[in-house]
Design a protein around this motif. Structure first.
Motif, PDB file in Angstrom:
ATOM      1  N   MET A  37       0.835  -1.169   0.000  1.00 14.71           N
ATOM      2  CA  MET A  37       0.000   0.000   0.000  1.00 14.71           C
ATOM      3  C   MET A  37       0.888   1.243   0.000  1.00 14.71           C
ATOM      4  N   ILE A  38       0.552   2.197  -0.841  1.00 16.38           N
ATOM      5  CA  ILE A  38       1.284   3.459  -0.903  1.00 16.38           C
ATOM      6  C   ILE A  38       0.854   4.327   0.278  1.00 16.38           C
ATOM      7  N   THR A  39       1.836   4.781   1.056  1.00 12.20           N
ATOM      8  CA  THR A  39       1.530   5.633   2.205  1.00 12.20           C
ATOM      9  C   THR A  39       1.922   7.089   1.962  1.00 12.20           C
ATOM     10  N   GLY A  40       2.649   7.356   0.885  1.00 17.31           N
ATOM     11  CA  GLY A  40       3.021   8.729   0.573  1.00 17.31           C
ATOM     12  C   GLY A  40       3.871   8.812  -0.678  1.00 17.31           C
ATOM     13  N   ILE A  41       3.791   9.951  -1.349  1.00 20.85           N
ATOM     14  CA  ILE A  41       4.657  10.210  -2.501  1.00 20.85           C
ATOM     15  C   ILE A  41       5.310  11.572  -2.305  1.00 20.85           C
ATOM     16  N   GLY A  42       6.452  11.741  -2.917  1.00 22.72           N
ATOM     17  CA  GLY A  42       7.150  13.015  -2.834  1.00 22.72           C
ATOM     18  C   GLY A  42       7.972  13.241  -4.078  1.00 22.72           C
ATOM     19  N   THR A  43       8.038  14.478  -4.499  1.00 26.15           N
ATOM     20  CA  THR A  43       8.867  14.837  -5.641  1.00 26.15           C
ATOM     21  C   THR A  43       9.720  16.040  -5.273  1.00 26.15           C
ATOM     22  N   ASP A  44      10.795  16.210  -5.988  1.00 28.43           N
ATOM     23  CA  ASP A  44      11.623  17.400  -5.813  1.00 28.43           C
ATOM     24  C   ASP A  44      12.317  17.706  -7.125  1.00 28.43           C
ATOM     25  N   ILE A  45      12.482  18.964  -7.380  1.00 26.37           N
ATOM     26  CA  ILE A  45      13.224  19.435  -8.537  1.00 26.37           C
ATOM     27  C   ILE A  45      14.104  20.577  -8.057  1.00 26.37           C
ATOM     28  N   ILE A  46      15.354  20.541  -8.432  1.00 26.65           N
ATOM     29  CA  ILE A  46      16.240  21.647  -8.095  1.00 26.65           C
ATOM     30  C   ILE A  46      16.952  22.105  -9.357  1.00 26.65           C
ATOM     31  N   LYS A  47      17.149  23.395  -9.420  1.00 27.14           N
ATOM     32  CA  LYS A  47      17.912  23.953 -10.533  1.00 27.14           C
ATOM     33  C   LYS A  47      19.388  23.748 -10.212  1.00 27.14           C
ATOM     34  N   ARG A  48      20.080  23.178 -11.158  1.00 28.25           N
ATOM     35  CA  ARG A  48      21.499  22.898 -10.953  1.00 28.25           C
ATOM     36  C   ARG A  48      22.270  24.203 -10.880  1.00 28.25           C
ATOM     37  N   ASN A  49      23.240  24.221  -9.991  1.00 22.90           N
ATOM     38  CA  ASN A  49      24.100  25.398  -9.879  1.00 22.90           C
ATOM     39  C   ASN A  49      25.480  24.941  -9.460  1.00 22.90           C
ATOM     40  N   LYS A  50      26.311  25.891  -9.175  1.00 18.57           N
ATOM     41  CA  LYS A  50      27.686  25.551  -8.821  1.00 18.57           C
ATOM     42  C   LYS A  50      27.867  25.295  -7.338  1.00 18.57           C
ATOM     43  N   LEU A  51      26.792  25.314  -6.574  1.00 18.35           N
ATOM     44  CA  LEU A  51      26.857  25.099  -5.134  1.00 18.35           C
ATOM     45  C   LEU A  51      27.651  23.853  -4.780  1.00 18.35           C
ATOM     46  N   PHE A  52      27.369  22.752  -5.451  1.00 18.25           N
ATOM     47  CA  PHE A  52      27.978  21.485  -5.074  1.00 18.25           C
ATOM     48  C   PHE A  52      29.457  21.394  -5.444  1.00 18.25           C
ATOM     49  N   ILE A  53      29.895  22.167  -6.392  1.00 22.69           N
ATOM     50  CA  ILE A  53      31.315  22.156  -6.728  1.00 22.69           C
ATOM     51  C   ILE A  53      32.133  22.624  -5.521  1.00 22.69           C
ATOM     52  N   ASP A  54      31.581  23.555  -4.735  1.00 20.56           N
ATOM     53  CA  ASP A  54      32.283  24.082  -3.578  1.00 20.56           C
ATOM     54  C   ASP A  54      32.330  23.099  -2.416  1.00 20.56           C
ATOM     55  N   TYR A  55      31.507  22.059  -2.444  1.00 24.24           N
ATOM     56  CA  TYR A  55      31.390  21.164  -1.302  1.00 24.24           C
ATOM     57  C   TYR A  55      31.903  19.755  -1.573  1.00 24.24           C
ATOM     58  N   LEU A  56      32.798  19.607  -2.490  1.00 24.71           N
ATOM     59  CA  LEU A  56      33.290  18.272  -2.780  1.00 24.71           C
ATOM     60  C   LEU A  56      34.335  17.798  -1.778  1.00 24.71           C
ATOM     61  N   ASP A  57      34.711  18.640  -0.832  1.00 26.54           N
ATOM     62  CA  ASP A  57      35.619  18.227   0.236  1.00 26.54           C
ATOM     63  C   ASP A  57      34.815  17.431   1.256  1.00 26.54           C
ATOM     64  N   GLU A  58      35.129  16.165   1.396  1.00 28.41           N
ATOM     65  CA  GLU A  58      34.337  15.287   2.260  1.00 28.41           C
ATOM     66  C   GLU A  58      34.384  15.677   3.734  1.00 28.41           C
ATOM     67  N   LYS A  59      35.286  16.550   4.124  1.00 28.90           N
ATOM     68  CA  LYS A  59      35.358  16.996   5.517  1.00 28.90           C
ATOM     69  C   LYS A  59      34.600  18.308   5.740  1.00 28.90           C
ATOM     70  N   ASP A  60      34.021  18.847   4.703  1.00 27.61           N
ATOM     71  CA  ASP A  60      33.253  20.084   4.820  1.00 27.61           C
ATOM     72  C   ASP A  60      32.005  19.817   5.668  1.00 27.61           C
ATOM     73  N   PRO A  61      31.635  20.725   6.591  1.00 27.07           N
ATOM     74  CA  PRO A  61      30.449  20.509   7.435  1.00 27.07           C
ATOM     75  C   PRO A  61      29.167  20.255   6.636  1.00 27.07           C
ATOM     76  N   PHE A  62      28.995  20.912   5.498  1.00 28.38           N
ATOM     77  CA  PHE A  62      27.813  20.671   4.668  1.00 28.38           C
ATOM     78  C   PHE A  62      27.769  19.219   4.209  1.00 28.38           C
ATOM     79  N   MET A  63      28.892  18.702   3.757  1.00 25.24           N
ATOM     80  CA  MET A  63      28.952  17.314   3.285  1.00 25.24           C
ATOM     81  C   MET A  63      28.645  16.340   4.419  1.00 25.24           C
TER      82      MET A  63
END
Length: 124
Positions: free
Chosen positions: A1-27
């Motif tokens: 039985m389906i109990t919920g659905i969810g979708t998300d769309i994000i516009k790609r940007n350069k945000l993630f290029i800045d966070y590729l350091d695995e020790k970064d708090p965001f990561m």
């Protein structure tokens, strides 16, 4: 039985290029150690991380999480040997899933030039 659905769309940007350091708090707050490790084996690490970020947001929505304190890294989305994404829950996210009789979450992730898409379905 389906109990919920969810979708998300994000516009790609350069945000993630800045966070590729695995020790970064965001990561650390956003991704599990296994997700970070798996992302390193991808031809474009940014694609992997962005789709997982949208996927985590879609999981929040399919679980109907509103105000409950959950960290994004408690929702883990790993690819299996064929590239199919699979959702694993930990901590408070797992507790809420059990309380809401959610036994599994199916997820689909996609991206193109400008956008990243995610669709999640919770099943009881």
């Amino acid at each position: 039985m389906i109990t919920g659905i969810g979708t998300d769309i994000i516009k790609r940007n350069k945000l993630f290029i800045d966070y590729l350091d695995e020790k970064d708090p965001f990561m650390i707050k956003t991704y599990s150690p296994k997700e970070i490790e798996q992302s390193k084996s991808r031809p474009v690490q940014r694609d992997y991380l962005e789709t997982r970020f949208a996927g985590k947001e879609a999981v929040f929505k399919c679980m109907n999480i509103q105000g409950e304190r959950i960290e994004l890294n408690e929702i883990e989305i790993l690819s299996d040997e064929w590239g199919k994404p699979k959702v694993n829950l930990y901590g408070r996210a797992l507790e809420l899933a059990i309380q809401r009789n959610i036994r599994s979450i199916l997820i689909s992730l996609s991206y193109e030039d400008e956008f990243v898409f995610a669709y999640a379905k919770a099943q009881g």
